[in-house]
Design an enzyme around this catalytic site. Structure first.
Site, PDB file in Angstrom:
ATOM      1  N   ASP A  14      -7.230  -0.988   7.873  1.00 12.88           N
ATOM      2  CA  ASP A  14      -8.000  -1.452   6.711  1.00 12.88           C
ATOM      3  C   ASP A  14      -9.119  -0.467   6.362  1.00 12.88           C
ATOM      4  OD1 ASP A  14      -8.718  -3.125   4.668  1.00 12.88           O
ATOM      5  OD2 ASP A  14      -9.773  -4.567   5.938  1.00 12.88           O
ATOM      6  N   ARG A  27      -8.772   5.340  -5.107  1.00  7.56           N
ATOM      7  CA  ARG A  27      -8.289   4.614  -3.921  1.00  7.56           C
ATOM      8  C   ARG A  27      -7.137   5.351  -3.220  1.00  7.56           C
ATOM      9  NH1 ARG A  27      -9.514  -0.444  -2.960  1.00  7.56           N
ATOM     10  NH2 ARG A  27      -7.466  -0.862  -2.105  1.00  7.56           N
ATOM     11  N   HIS A  31      -5.785   6.265   0.761  1.00  7.97           N
ATOM     12  CA  HIS A  31      -4.472   6.031   1.394  1.00  7.97           C
ATOM     13  C   HIS A  31      -3.902   7.349   1.935  1.00  7.97           C
ATOM     14  CE1 HIS A  31      -4.648   1.947   0.167  1.00  7.97           C
ATOM     15  NE2 HIS A  31      -4.448   2.162  -1.114  1.00  7.97           N
ATOM     16  N   GLU A  61       1.758  -9.474   0.140  1.00 12.35           N
ATOM     17  CA  GLU A  61       0.703  -9.710  -0.845  1.00 12.35           C
ATOM     18  C   GLU A  61       0.312  -8.418  -1.569  1.00 12.35           C
ATOM     19  OE1 GLU A  61       0.585 -10.832   2.389  1.00 12.35           O
ATOM     20  OE2 GLU A  61       1.034 -12.935   1.919  1.00 12.35           O
ATOM     21  N   LEU A 125       8.220   6.097  22.376  1.00 13.28           N
ATOM     22  CA  LEU A 125       7.504   5.109  21.561  1.00 13.28           C
ATOM     23  C   LEU A 125       8.405   4.531  20.469  1.00 13.28           C
ATOM     24  CD1 LEU A 125       4.731   3.891  20.489  1.00 13.28           C
ATOM     25  CD2 LEU A 125       4.604   5.932  19.048  1.00 13.28           C
TER      26      LEU A 125
HETATM   27  C1  FPP Z   1      -5.701  -1.171   3.630  1.00 12.36           C
HETATM   28  O1  FPP Z   1      -6.768  -0.530   3.009  1.00 12.36           O
HETATM   29  C2  FPP Z   1      -4.549  -0.310   3.700  1.00 12.36           C
HETATM   30  C3  FPP Z   1      -3.353  -0.536   3.066  1.00 12.36           C
HETATM   31  C4  FPP Z   1      -3.094  -1.701   2.224  1.00 12.36           C
HETATM   32  C5  FPP Z   1      -2.232   0.384   3.177  1.00 12.36           C
HETATM   33  C6  FPP Z   1      -2.125   1.153   4.444  1.00 12.36           C
HETATM   34  C7  FPP Z   1      -1.350   2.356   4.138  1.00 12.36           C
HETATM   35  C8  FPP Z   1      -1.522   3.578   4.667  1.00 12.36           C
HETATM   36  C9  FPP Z   1      -2.472   3.888   5.743  1.00 12.36           C
HETATM   37  C10 FPP Z   1      -0.751   4.740   4.155  1.00 12.36           C
HETATM   38  C11 FPP Z   1       0.744   4.624   4.165  1.00 12.36           C
HETATM   39  C12 FPP Z   1       1.297   4.191   5.461  1.00 12.36           C
HETATM   40  C13 FPP Z   1       2.188   4.869   6.220  1.00 12.36           C
HETATM   41  C14 FPP Z   1       2.713   4.233   7.447  1.00 12.36           C
HETATM   42  C15 FPP Z   1       2.661   6.204   5.889  1.00 12.36           C
HETATM   43  P1  FPP Z   1      -7.343  -1.161   1.685  1.00 12.36           P
HETATM   44  O2  FPP Z   1      -6.715  -0.445   0.531  1.00 12.36           O
HETATM   45  O3  FPP Z   1      -7.152  -2.638   1.673  1.00 12.36           O
HETATM   46  O4  FPP Z   1      -8.861  -0.790   1.822  1.00 12.36           O
HETATM   47  P2  FPP Z   1     -10.111  -1.609   1.222  1.00 12.36           P
HETATM   48  O5  FPP Z   1     -10.095  -2.953   1.887  1.00 12.36           O
HETATM   49  O6  FPP Z   1     -11.276  -0.775   1.627  1.00 12.36           O
HETATM   50  O7  FPP Z   1      -9.902  -1.669  -0.257  1.00 12.36           O
END
Ligand code: FPP
Length: 243
Positions: A14, A27, A31, A61, A125
């Site tokens: 997160d 944003r 990512h 979601e 793993l």
């Molecule tokens: C939460 O941060 C993160 C996500 C919803 C996506 C996680 C994805 C990645 C780390 C990249 C792609 C994954 C792989 C396995 C290659 P958020 O966007 O909810 O952050 P915020 O709460 O600060 O808005």
């Protein structure tokens, strides 16, 4: 002191959006930085001899996020899988997915299936990507499958047990997580592995996911090793060899 390293680590990654906002970036830049953290954590887990690493990469979601963010996340996933295949092979990592991955764009699904096939014989793993995943939906899916078996006579109602449920969840065959790491300081489980985390140790760090490093993972593992897991028993019972 729990001397063993966790066999299965699950992570709620997160804070990508907040990481980007703090830097005045879109944003998606968060990512993108998050993918780099994924890479280093996967390598560190492989090095530590962790059996399973489950990453909450995209929830059911999350489809409701702005279209351009969803598209960008799918592209990042596709690029990650294509670029990392060689490293996964080098590190003896097997890729698996849980969740409704059939919801993914066909091209990404194709990449996913081919990486799963190409890594299926690896016995280091197991990297489990939770994609279009919902813990509640996983339980609903299991209940439906069990009910079908009961109505067809394949299974008797009185034989339904916790093991039956476990065997019908997406995580069938995967041990329950020993440690659940959540970044960005939020104290919730967000519809992740609801059934599977009944006795999982939780570790929350304030760091945003893109800042989570191999050293942070080591710190989480060290903290886990200090925990006493009691599974509902008393401390004395555990010391006497309970569970
Ligand atoms: C939460 O941060 C993160 C996500 C919803 C996506 C996680 C994805 C990645 C780390 C990249 C792609 C994954 C792989 C396995 C290659 P958020 O966007 O909810 O952050 P915020 O709460 O600060 O808005």
């Amino acid at each position: 002191m729990n001397k063993t390293v966790p066999r299965h680590i699950a992570v709620i990654m997160d804070g990508n959006g907040r990481w980007a906002r703090e830097r005045g970036l879109p944003r998606i830049a968060g990512h993108r930085a998050g993918v780099a953290a994924v890479r280093s954590v996967v390598e560190e887990c492989a090095r530590h001899g962790i059996g399973y690493l489950t990453l909450f990469a995209f929830s059911r979601e999350n489809w409701q996020r702005p279209g351009d963010e969803v598209t960008a996340l799918m592209e990042l996933l596709d690029i990650f899988l294509k670029k990392e295949l060689a490293t996964l092979k080098k590190n003896n990592v097997r890729l698996k997915t849980i969740g409704h991955s059939d919801d993914l764009p066909p091209a990404v699904l194709k990449t996913l299936k081919s990486v799963e096939t190409d890594t299926r014989s690896h016995d280091g793993l197991t990297l489990v990507l939770a994609l279009s995943y919902s813990g509640k939906q996983d339980i609903v899916d299991a209940v439906r499958k069990i009910c079908e078996k009961i109505s067809s006579g394949e299974l008797a109602l009185e034989d339904v047990s916790e093991i039956t449920v476990e065997e019908h969840l997406a995580t069938k065959g995967i041990p329950e997580p020993d440690l659940l790491i959540r970044t960005s300081g939020e104290m919730r489980v967000s519809n992740f592995l609801l059934w599977q985390t009944a006795y999982t140790e939780f570790y929350v760090t304030d760091k945003f996911w893109p800042d989570f490093s191999a050293d942070d993972l080591k710190e989480a593992i060290d903290e886990f090793r200090k925990r006493e897991r009691r599974y509902g028993l008393t401390s004395d019972q555990m010391k006497a060899g309970g569970k």
